[in-house]
Design a protein around this motif. Sequence first.
Motif, PDB file in Angstrom:
ATOM      1  N   CYS A 231       0.852  -1.180   0.000  1.00 43.78           N
ATOM      2  CA  CYS A 231       0.000   0.000   0.000  1.00 43.78           C
ATOM      3  C   CYS A 231       0.885   1.225   0.000  1.00 43.78           C
ATOM      4  O   CYS A 231       1.965   1.215   0.614  1.00 43.78           O
ATOM      5  CB  CYS A 231      -0.897  -0.105   1.233  1.00 43.78           C
ATOM      6  SG  CYS A 231      -1.040   1.286   2.252  1.00 43.78           S
TER       7      CYS A 231
ATOM      8  N   ASP B  17      -2.201   5.851   9.287  1.00 41.83           N
ATOM      9  CA  ASP B  17      -2.670   4.634   9.931  1.00 41.83           C
ATOM     10  C   ASP B  17      -2.528   3.513   8.926  1.00 41.83           C
ATOM     11  O   ASP B  17      -3.117   3.561   7.851  1.00 41.83           O
ATOM     12  CB  ASP B  17      -4.132   4.806  10.359  1.00 41.83           C
ATOM     13  CG  ASP B  17      -4.595   3.655  11.217  1.00 41.83           C
ATOM     14  OD1 ASP B  17      -3.970   2.577  11.110  1.00 41.83           O
ATOM     15  OD2 ASP B  17      -5.553   3.818  11.971  1.00 41.83           O
ATOM     16  N   MET B  18      -1.737   2.544   9.300  1.00 39.19           N
ATOM     17  CA  MET B  18      -1.463   1.467   8.358  1.00 39.19           C
ATOM     18  C   MET B  18      -2.658   0.536   8.210  1.00 39.19           C
ATOM     19  O   MET B  18      -2.932   0.000   7.152  1.00 39.19           O
ATOM     20  CB  MET B  18      -0.264   0.686   8.877  1.00 39.19           C
ATOM     21  CG  MET B  18       0.366  -0.252   7.920  1.00 39.19           C
ATOM     22  SD  MET B  18       1.729  -0.993   8.761  1.00 39.19           S
ATOM     23  CE  MET B  18       1.068  -2.602   9.006  1.00 39.19           C
ATOM     24  N   ARG B  19      -3.394   0.388   9.291  1.00 40.17           N
ATOM     25  CA  ARG B  19      -4.515  -0.555   9.232  1.00 40.17           C
ATOM     26  C   ARG B  19      -5.626  -0.039   8.333  1.00 40.17           C
ATOM     27  O   ARG B  19      -6.263  -0.795   7.616  1.00 40.17           O
ATOM     28  CB  ARG B  19      -5.077  -0.755  10.647  1.00 40.17           C
ATOM     29  CG  ARG B  19      -4.208  -1.613  11.497  1.00 40.17           C
ATOM     30  CD  ARG B  19      -5.002  -2.365  12.507  1.00 40.17           C
ATOM     31  NE  ARG B  19      -5.553  -1.510  13.537  1.00 40.17           N
ATOM     32  CZ  ARG B  19      -5.596  -1.856  14.828  1.00 40.17           C
ATOM     33  NH1 ARG B  19      -5.101  -3.014  15.204  1.00 40.17           N
ATOM     34  NH2 ARG B  19      -6.128  -1.079  15.709  1.00 40.17           N
ATOM     35  N   GLN B  20      -5.840   1.254   8.392  1.00 43.74           N
ATOM     36  CA  GLN B  20      -6.906   1.807   7.565  1.00 43.74           C
ATOM     37  C   GLN B  20      -6.372   2.348   6.253  1.00 43.74           C
ATOM     38  O   GLN B  20      -7.128   2.888   5.449  1.00 43.74           O
ATOM     39  CB  GLN B  20      -7.634   2.893   8.344  1.00 43.74           C
ATOM     40  CG  GLN B  20      -8.210   2.328   9.621  1.00 43.74           C
ATOM     41  CD  GLN B  20      -8.845   3.406  10.465  1.00 43.74           C
ATOM     42  OE1 GLN B  20      -9.697   4.117  10.008  1.00 43.74           O
ATOM     43  NE2 GLN B  20      -8.418   3.504  11.714  1.00 43.74           N
ATOM     44  N   ALA B  21      -5.067   2.219   6.058  1.00 45.89           N
ATOM     45  CA  ALA B  21      -4.410   2.610   4.821  1.00 45.89           C
ATOM     46  C   ALA B  21      -4.739   4.050   4.431  1.00 45.89           C
ATOM     47  O   ALA B  21      -5.028   4.351   3.278  1.00 45.89           O
ATOM     48  CB  ALA B  21      -4.798   1.665   3.695  1.00 45.89           C
ATOM     49  N   THR B  22      -4.689   4.901   5.420  1.00 45.44           N
ATOM     50  CA  THR B  22      -4.999   6.301   5.129  1.00 45.44           C
ATOM     51  C   THR B  22      -4.155   7.226   5.998  1.00 45.44           C
ATOM     52  O   THR B  22      -3.798   6.871   7.119  1.00 45.44           O
ATOM     53  CB  THR B  22      -6.491   6.585   5.400  1.00 45.44           C
ATOM     54  OG1 THR B  22      -6.660   7.978   5.602  1.00 45.44           O
ATOM     55  CG2 THR B  22      -6.979   5.862   6.609  1.00 45.44           C
ATOM     56  N   PRO B  23      -3.816   8.376   5.467  1.00 46.08           N
ATOM     57  CA  PRO B  23      -3.210   9.383   6.333  1.00 46.08           C
ATOM     58  C   PRO B  23      -4.240   9.874   7.342  1.00 46.08           C
ATOM     59  O   PRO B  23      -5.445   9.802   7.087  1.00 46.08           O
ATOM     60  CB  PRO B  23      -2.781  10.494   5.391  1.00 46.08           C
ATOM     61  CG  PRO B  23      -3.231  10.131   4.052  1.00 46.08           C
ATOM     62  CD  PRO B  23      -3.878   8.808   4.076  1.00 46.08           C
TER      63      PRO B  23
END
Lengths: 445, 772
Positions: free
Chosen positions: A190, A225-231
Amino acid sequence: MKVKMLSRNPDSYVRETKLDLQRVPRNYDPTLHPFEVPREYVRALNATKLERVFAKPFLASLDGHRDGVSCLAKHPKSLATVLSGACDGEVRIWNLTKRKCIHTVQAHEGFVRGICTRFCGTSFFTVGDDKTVKQWKMDGPGYGEEEEPLHTILGKTVYTGIDHHWKEAVFATCGQQVDIWDEQRTSPICSMTWGFDSISSVKFNPIETFLLGSCASDRNIVLYDMRQATPLKKVILDMRTNTICWNPMEAFIFTAANEDYNLYTFDMRALDTPVMVHMDHVSAVLDVDYSPTGKDFVSASFDKSIRIFPVDKSRSREVYHTKRMQHVICVKWTSDSKYIMCGSDEMNIRLWKANASEKLGVLTSREKAATDYNQRLKEKFQHHPHIKRISRHRHLPKSIYSQIQEQRIMKEARRRKELNRIKHSKPGSVQRVSEKKKRVVAVVK
Amino acid sequence: MSSSRAAESSLLALNQQEELEDLPREYPLSTSEDEGDSDGERKHQKLLEAISSLDGKNRWKLAERSEASLKVSEFNVSSEGSGEKLVLSDLLAPVKTSSSLAAVKKQLNRVKSKKTVELPLHREEIERIHREVAFNKTSQVLSKWDPVVQKNRQAEQLVFPLSKQQSIFAPIEHVVSGWKARTPLEQEIFNLLHKNKQPVTDPLLTPMEKASLKAMSLEEVKMRRAELQRARALQSYYEARARREKKIKSKKYHKLLKKGKAKQALKEFEKLRKVNPAAALEELEKLEKARMMERMSLKHQNSGKWAKSKALMAKYDLEARQAMQEQLARNKELMQKIQVASESAEEEGGAEEEGEPFVPDVVNEVQVKADGANPWMFRNHSSDTKEAEVQGDPEELAEPAAQEAPESEEEGPVVAEEILLKEFEERRSLRQKSGLNQIAKLVGSQETKDPSSQEVLSELRALSQKLNRENHQSRKQELSSTRTVLVVQREEPAGEEEEPLLLQRPERARTLDELEELGKEGCFQNKELPRAAVEGQQLERNPSNHLGVPREKKRKEQMIDLQNLLTTKSPSMKSLAVPTTVEELEDEERDQRQMIKEAFAGDDVIRDFLKEKREAVEASKPKDVDLTLPGWGEWGGVGLKPSAKKRRRFLIKAPEGPPRKDKNLPNVILNEKRNIHAVAHQVRMLPYPFTHHQQFERTIQTPIGSTWNTQRAFQKLTMPKVVTKPGHIIKPIKAEDVGYRSSSRSDLSVVQRNPKRLSVRHKKQLKKNSVD
C-alpha cells in the motif's frame, strides 16, 4: 537470692561475616545532630562539584568509514551491535564492546539513505540513492561466499528513509510517497500520499504499531494509519522537520527535529499546539532519538553538538561536543539507556555516556547508596544559586557560545518589538501568541 | 405551443444523444436535417437577445432554444434555455391518447414520487472524511494509554525493563520424570518412598496433603493462625493472673473469692434452670450430693485439728472466734434444706417445675432472693444463734442492723463482696505503686485488724470530736454540729464500708482546702495526739467534707473575691488619691489614661521595649579586646589583678562603628545584622513547582541523609527515580505490560481488506513470516 546479670544479644554486635560492616548503634536524637540544613547544603555543593569533575562522557570513537556517516541502527537483540551506513554506500556492523568493525558491506552506490533492522535481529534493510531497497543478512556471508543481499527491490524513485515494523514482517519506505512493503513482495502493499513532496523520514510507532509518522520537505508532519491505509492528519510547521521519533513509553507522544533549531514534542491527538518546545541548539536539528525509558531524548544538530533534553523541560540538561566532531547527522540512544551514539560528517561514530558523570561498571551497595543520596541532594538544593551555577556550567566551543549570545540578542529584540507593537496599537488588536503556537502554521485534517 | 415543440425537440435529441455525446459542446449540430432555417432562426434570436441586453436589464437571460439541447444526458431531461422548468406532465401530454403506453405512464408516475439521488462528493472531500474518521478512531485507541502514561509520569520510581521475565518454575514431576534411580543408595531411598506410599513423580503430594491444601486457603490459614495466637496470648494472660491470684496470701480474700464463686455458680444454675431444665437437674443432683457429703463428713464440725486449736484460742482472740462462727455457719448452710417455696416462684418456674415432687433447697433459696426477701436473714439467723454462744460485741451486733438500710436490694451481699474484692485489688495495686508509705501501712494494718480496731477507732473519734469542739466552737459551730450528726450516721454503715474511705483519705487530705483546715486546726493536734488520732479525725471529717463541700467552696470563693478586690482596686485607689482638677476634659483624658494604665498594669511594655533596644544596641556594638596576660611581668595568683596601667596598655579598643540607623528613632529597633555573605547562598525567588515559600522551606528543612534518618527512611528518601538494569534491553511498553489486552488484529489487515491484490501463495508466505 536472685542475681541479675547483664545479658546481650550477640545478634546486635556480632557480624555475620568478616566482610560485613561493623554495626554502629545510632542515636537519631536531633539535638545530637544539629545544623542539618547547612550540612546537607555543603554536601550537595560538594556533590555538584564532584559531578562536574567526573563528567567525562566521551567513551570511544569508532572510525573506519570513508565518508560521512549518514545513518545508524540499533540491533534489537544485542546491545553490543550497531549498524551504520555511510555516504559512500558502505554499511558497517560494529561491536561496541570491542569497539571494532566486525563486518563491512558495500551496500549501495551513492548514499545509504536509511538503515533499519528486522525485529528479530537476523537481517537488516538498507535504502540508497540508487533507488533500491536491499535486505541483508546480519551475520555476513559464509566462507567463500559472495556478499549479496537477500532481496533487492528496484524502485522507480529514490527512497530517502526506511523503518521496520516492530512486530511483523512489514517495512515502510519513504520518498515520493510512503510505501508499506511486505518483505516477500517486490511491490508495496500500500502506498499513501498526501500532497506531492519528498518525504524525508518515516517512523513506526513502537507501541501502537500500526501508526506511522513521516515528515516531508514541504514543512509538514503527516501521520498515517497502516490498518486503515490512510493518512490521519497533517501539521504544517514554520520550517522543515528533518526527522521525528516516537516516545517508546507514551504511545501518542513524538518529537520532531526541526530546521529552526528547535525540537517540538507533540501529542498526536492535539497537533495544534506542541506539548513542549525544546530549544538550545544553534543550528538545524538533524536527528532525534528517545531514551528507551522515555524520560529523555537526544538530538543531533548541524552545530556540531548533541544535546540531551528531558522530555518535560524546554532546555537541555547536557551538551556533548568535541573539537573534532563535525556536523552530527545521526544519533541513537542504546537500548539499555546507558549510552548514546552519534555519527557525524567526519566519518566517525562516537560513543558517549548518557549520564556524563556516571560511574560505569558494577557498583557496590555503598557506592550506589552514596550516588543516590548525592543525586537526591542535588535535586533538593538545585535552586540554590551556587549549586545552580555550578551544575549548569558547560564548556562550549566558541562558535556555539557566540551564536547563543547572538541569538539571545535577536530573540530579545524580537520580543521587544512585539511588546512595542502591542504597546502602540489599539488594545486587543494585536494578540500575543505563545511561543508554542507561533511555530505551528496549520493543522490539516 | 412552444413547450410542446421544445419537448419534441428534446425527445429527438434523446434519440440522437448516443452519437453526439462525444462531440464538443461548442460545435453546432451540422448533421441535422433542418440545418439551414433553424440556423437562421437562432441567429435572429441571438440578435434580438443582444439588442434586448443592451439596456442593461436581464443581461444574463438565457437564450430560448427551439432545438435539441446539447446538455442532454441519459439521467435527466434538461429544459435549459426554455426559461421555465420542465414538468413531467408536459412530456406526457402527447402520450395521453395512446392507451398502449399506460404501463410507461405508471412507471413514470412512480418515478415522480421518488427523490433524486444527490451528487456524489468530491474525491478529496471523501478522502478528508475518511481521514477524519480514521483519526478519531485512532485517537480513541490511543486514549486508552492515558492512565498508564499519567501513572508513569507521576511514579515515584520506575523500574526498567518493565516486563519482568518471570522465572519459570519447572514442576518437580517434570524434572523427576526423566530421572531414574541408578545407585544402590538411590534405589534404597526409592524403595522406602514406595513403601510409605510416597508418590515419587506425578501428583507429588499424598492425597491427604492435597486435601489439606484444598481445605485451607491462605487467608483462612492466616485467620486461623491469628486466632490461635490470640487464644495463646489470652491463655498465658489468664495463667499469669491465676498465678498472681494464687500468690495472694490474704485469707479473707480467698474466702470472699470462694463465696463469690459459689454465688456465681448459683446464679448460673438459676439461669440454666430457666433455659435448660435437664442440665439444671444434673447440677441440682450435684448440689444434693454435696449436701449429702457434708452431712456425712465432719469437715465443718468443730472436730478438726484447726477447729480445735481455734476453739482454744476463741476465748481470747476475737478473730478465732469469728472464724469458728463462720465455719459453723457454713456447715449449717450446706446442710440446710429449705422447703419454703413461694407461689410466685412456682409460677415463674413454669410447667416443668410442677412435675417435681419437691423443690430443692438451693433453688428455693435463690428464688426467695429473687422475691426480694432479705438473704441476710439466713446469715443473721445463724449469727444470732452463734451470738448467744460467742458473746458478740456491740459493734458486731450493730453491723447487720446497719447493713439493712443500704442492702435493701436483692443482691446486696454479692455487691458488697464484689466491692470488697475490688478493694483488695485496688489496695494491692496502690501498695505496688506508691511504695509502702507510712500511712498506707497504717491503713493496711487497720484493715487487717478491722473488727478489733473498731473500738479503738470509735474512742479516738469521740476524743477528736471533743477537741474539735473545744477548738472551733466559736467559728464552726454549725459545721461541727453537722459533723456530729454525720458521725452518728457514720456509725451506722458497716465496717466494710469504711475501708474505701480509709483508702481515699491520703488523696483527699491533699486538696487545698483540706490543707488549709489542717493548718488551722491540726497544728497542735499533730503535737499532742498520736497519729492514729489524726487519722480518726480525718476519717470522720471525710464524710462531713462530702456534704460540706458547697459551703466550704462558697467560703473559699468569698476569700478569693476579697483578694481580687484588693489586687484590682489597688491602682484605682491610687488614682483616687490623685487630686482631681476642675477641668472635665482633662479629667476624661486622665481617666482614659488611667484605664489604660490599669489595663496594662502588670506589663510595662515601653520599659520592656527600651530595655530590649538597649540590649540590642549593646550587642551590636563592637567589643573591646582585652589582651592582658595576668602574671606576665608581675606577680600573679589568686586575688591578684593585673595593674590598671597594664590593662590599659593591652586593651585594644574597638573602633566606633557607624552610627546606628535607629539612633534617632526611639520606637524602632533596626536590625543591622544582615549577612551579605549568606545572601549569596540563599534562594531569591520561589522556584517553580512550589506555591508557597513555606512549602519550599519545609522541603529544605527536612534532612534526607542517614545521619538524621533511619536506614529504611534514608533508602526510601534517596530512592532513584528511574532504575535500569545494566546490560538489559529496555523494550517499548507493551499493552501486556500494563494489563491491557493487545489487539489480536494484525496490522496487516490492510492487506486482508484488499484480497484481490494478493495471490493465495502470497498470503501463505505472509502468514509464515508473521509467525517467525
